[in-house]
Design a protein around this motif. Structure first.
Motif, PDB file in Angstrom:
ATOM      1  N   SER A 141     -11.114  49.856 -21.199  1.00 22.91           N
ATOM      2  CA  SER A 141     -12.485  50.099 -20.760  1.00 22.91           C
ATOM      3  C   SER A 141     -12.472  50.414 -19.268  1.00 22.91           C
ATOM      4  O   SER A 141     -11.848  49.699 -18.492  1.00 22.91           O
ATOM      5  N   ILE A 142     -13.157  51.463 -18.877  1.00 23.44           N
ATOM      6  CA  ILE A 142     -13.195  51.904 -17.486  1.00 23.44           C
ATOM      7  C   ILE A 142     -14.640  51.828 -17.005  1.00 23.44           C
ATOM      8  O   ILE A 142     -15.528  52.456 -17.585  1.00 23.44           O
TER       9      ILE A 142
ATOM     10  N   GLU B 121     -10.563  59.728 -21.146  1.00 22.46           N
ATOM     11  CA  GLU B 121     -11.490  60.463 -20.289  1.00 22.46           C
ATOM     12  C   GLU B 121     -12.779  59.670 -20.202  1.00 22.46           C
ATOM     13  O   GLU B 121     -13.329  59.236 -21.209  1.00 22.46           O
ATOM     14  N   ARG B 122     -13.231  59.450 -18.981  1.00 25.14           N
ATOM     15  CA  ARG B 122     -14.475  58.703 -18.756  1.00 25.14           C
ATOM     16  C   ARG B 122     -15.219  59.401 -17.637  1.00 25.14           C
ATOM     17  O   ARG B 122     -14.738  59.464 -16.505  1.00 25.14           O
ATOM     18  N   GLY B 123     -16.354  59.970 -17.941  1.00 26.11           N
ATOM     19  CA  GLY B 123     -17.103  60.716 -16.940  1.00 26.11           C
ATOM     20  C   GLY B 123     -16.279  61.879 -16.438  1.00 26.11           C
ATOM     21  O   GLY B 123     -15.709  62.633 -17.221  1.00 26.11           O
ATOM     22  N   ALA B 124     -16.169  61.994 -15.117  1.00 29.13           N
ATOM     23  CA  ALA B 124     -15.452  63.115 -14.504  1.00 29.13           C
ATOM     24  C   ALA B 124     -13.977  62.830 -14.278  1.00 29.13           C
ATOM     25  O   ALA B 124     -13.284  63.668 -13.707  1.00 29.13           O
ATOM     26  N   ILE B 125     -13.481  61.662 -14.718  1.00 29.91           N
ATOM     27  CA  ILE B 125     -12.076  61.340 -14.453  1.00 29.91           C
ATOM     28  C   ILE B 125     -11.282  61.189 -15.748  1.00 29.91           C
ATOM     29  O   ILE B 125     -11.844  60.962 -16.816  1.00 29.91           O
ATOM     30  N   LYS B 126      -9.976  61.317 -15.603  1.00 35.65           N
ATOM     31  CA  LYS B 126      -9.046  61.069 -16.707  1.00 35.65           C
ATOM     32  C   LYS B 126      -8.064  60.010 -16.245  1.00 35.65           C
ATOM     33  O   LYS B 126      -7.608  60.024 -15.102  1.00 35.65           O
ATOM     34  N   VAL B 127      -7.756  59.089 -17.157  1.00 36.58           N
ATOM     35  CA  VAL B 127      -6.837  57.994 -16.868  1.00 36.58           C
ATOM     36  C   VAL B 127      -5.663  58.087 -17.822  1.00 36.58           C
ATOM     37  O   VAL B 127      -5.838  58.298 -19.022  1.00 36.58           O
TER      38      VAL B 127
ATOM     39  N   ASP C 186     -18.085  52.086 -14.539  1.00 34.53           N
ATOM     40  CA  ASP C 186     -18.730  53.140 -13.745  1.00 34.53           C
ATOM     41  C   ASP C 186     -18.227  53.123 -12.307  1.00 34.53           C
ATOM     42  O   ASP C 186     -18.091  54.171 -11.678  1.00 34.53           O
ATOM     43  N   ALA C 187     -17.962  51.918 -11.772  1.00 31.71           N
ATOM     44  CA  ALA C 187     -17.470  51.806 -10.393  1.00 31.71           C
ATOM     45  C   ALA C 187     -16.118  52.495 -10.231  1.00 31.71           C
ATOM     46  O   ALA C 187     -15.855  53.122  -9.201  1.00 31.71           O
ATOM     47  N   VAL C 188     -15.263  52.421 -11.250  1.00 36.82           N
ATOM     48  CA  VAL C 188     -13.962  53.110 -11.205  1.00 36.82           C
ATOM     49  C   VAL C 188     -14.179  54.613 -11.227  1.00 36.82           C
ATOM     50  O   VAL C 188     -13.562  55.355 -10.452  1.00 36.82           O
ATOM     51  N   VAL C 189     -15.065  55.070 -12.098  1.00 36.14           N
ATOM     52  CA  VAL C 189     -15.341  56.501 -12.193  1.00 36.14           C
ATOM     53  C   VAL C 189     -15.827  57.026 -10.842  1.00 36.14           C
ATOM     54  O   VAL C 189     -15.362  58.075 -10.366  1.00 36.14           O
ATOM     55  N   THR C 190     -16.717  56.295 -10.202  1.00 31.37           N
ATOM     56  CA  THR C 190     -17.250  56.715  -8.903  1.00 31.37           C
ATOM     57  C   THR C 190     -16.159  56.742  -7.842  1.00 31.37           C
ATOM     58  O   THR C 190     -15.986  57.741  -7.136  1.00 31.37           O
ATOM     59  N   LYS C 191     -15.405  55.645  -7.703  1.00 32.67           N
ATOM     60  CA  LYS C 191     -14.391  55.549  -6.651  1.00 32.67           C
ATOM     61  C   LYS C 191     -13.266  56.551  -6.867  1.00 32.67           C
ATOM     62  O   LYS C 191     -12.848  57.248  -5.933  1.00 32.67           O
ATOM     63  N   VAL C 192     -12.751  56.646  -8.073  1.00 35.06           N
ATOM     64  CA  VAL C 192     -11.669  57.597  -8.351  1.00 35.06           C
ATOM     65  C   VAL C 192     -12.160  59.022  -8.167  1.00 35.06           C
ATOM     66  O   VAL C 192     -11.451  59.872  -7.638  1.00 35.06           O
ATOM     67  N   GLY C 193     -13.399  59.300  -8.561  1.00 38.86           N
ATOM     68  CA  GLY C 193     -13.981  60.622  -8.321  1.00 38.86           C
ATOM     69  C   GLY C 193     -13.998  60.976  -6.851  1.00 38.86           C
ATOM     70  O   GLY C 193     -13.672  62.100  -6.466  1.00 38.86           O
TER      71      GLY C 193
END
Length: 139
Positions: A35-36, A88-94, A38-45
């Motif tokens: 699980s990823i 894939e979560r939002g604009a990022i890929k892990v 929203d804070a990770v998506v924002t920071k990694v973005g």
């Protein structure tokens, strides 16, 4: 000695190499393997925007070491390996390699920014204990 997944795509280092690759955990339909937040998506973005390379993905891995036996690692990688799981979560890929996924299955990846500092946090249901700083664990 535990195997160490290498973030740069190099071969894993093990004292004794298993004859077969690790078995990929099976997940219920619709259940994400990790699980990823929203804070990770924002920071990694934000970090990826600074790098200006649309091919970069966040790689999360587990290596042997740390005060509890295993430790978490994070890096950017532009190439997925054959045994990688890509989420894939939002604009990022892990990316998570199969060896690390054995230890991270069901984990929640979060990012905290507080008075004490900024850091990625992993809430891992597979960990039986963690160190005080939260960057290493045992199973």
């Amino acid at each position: 000695m535990a195997c160490q997944s290498q973030p740069n795509g190099a071969a894993s280092s093990c004292s004794s190499t298993p004859a077969t690759p690790p078995v990929m955990p099976v997940f219920a339909e619709g259940q994400p393997p990790i699980s990823i937040s929203d804070a990770v998506v924002t920071k990694v973005g934000e970090l990826l925007a600074e790098e200006n390379d649309p091919n970069l993905r966040l790689r999360i891995f587990v290596t042997g070491g740390g005060c509890s036996g295993f430790q978490y690692g994070f890096s950017f990688d532009d190439t997925a390996k054959e045994d990688d799981l890509e989420v894939e979560r939002g604009a990022i890929k892990v990316l998570v390699d199969a060896m690390s996924l054995q230890y991270l299955a069901g984990a929640e990846i979060d990012y905290e920014d507080s008075l004490e500092g900024s850091r990625f946090v992993i809430r891992n249901p597979n960990a039986t204990s963690t160190c005080g700083c939260g960057s290493s664990f045992s199973v």
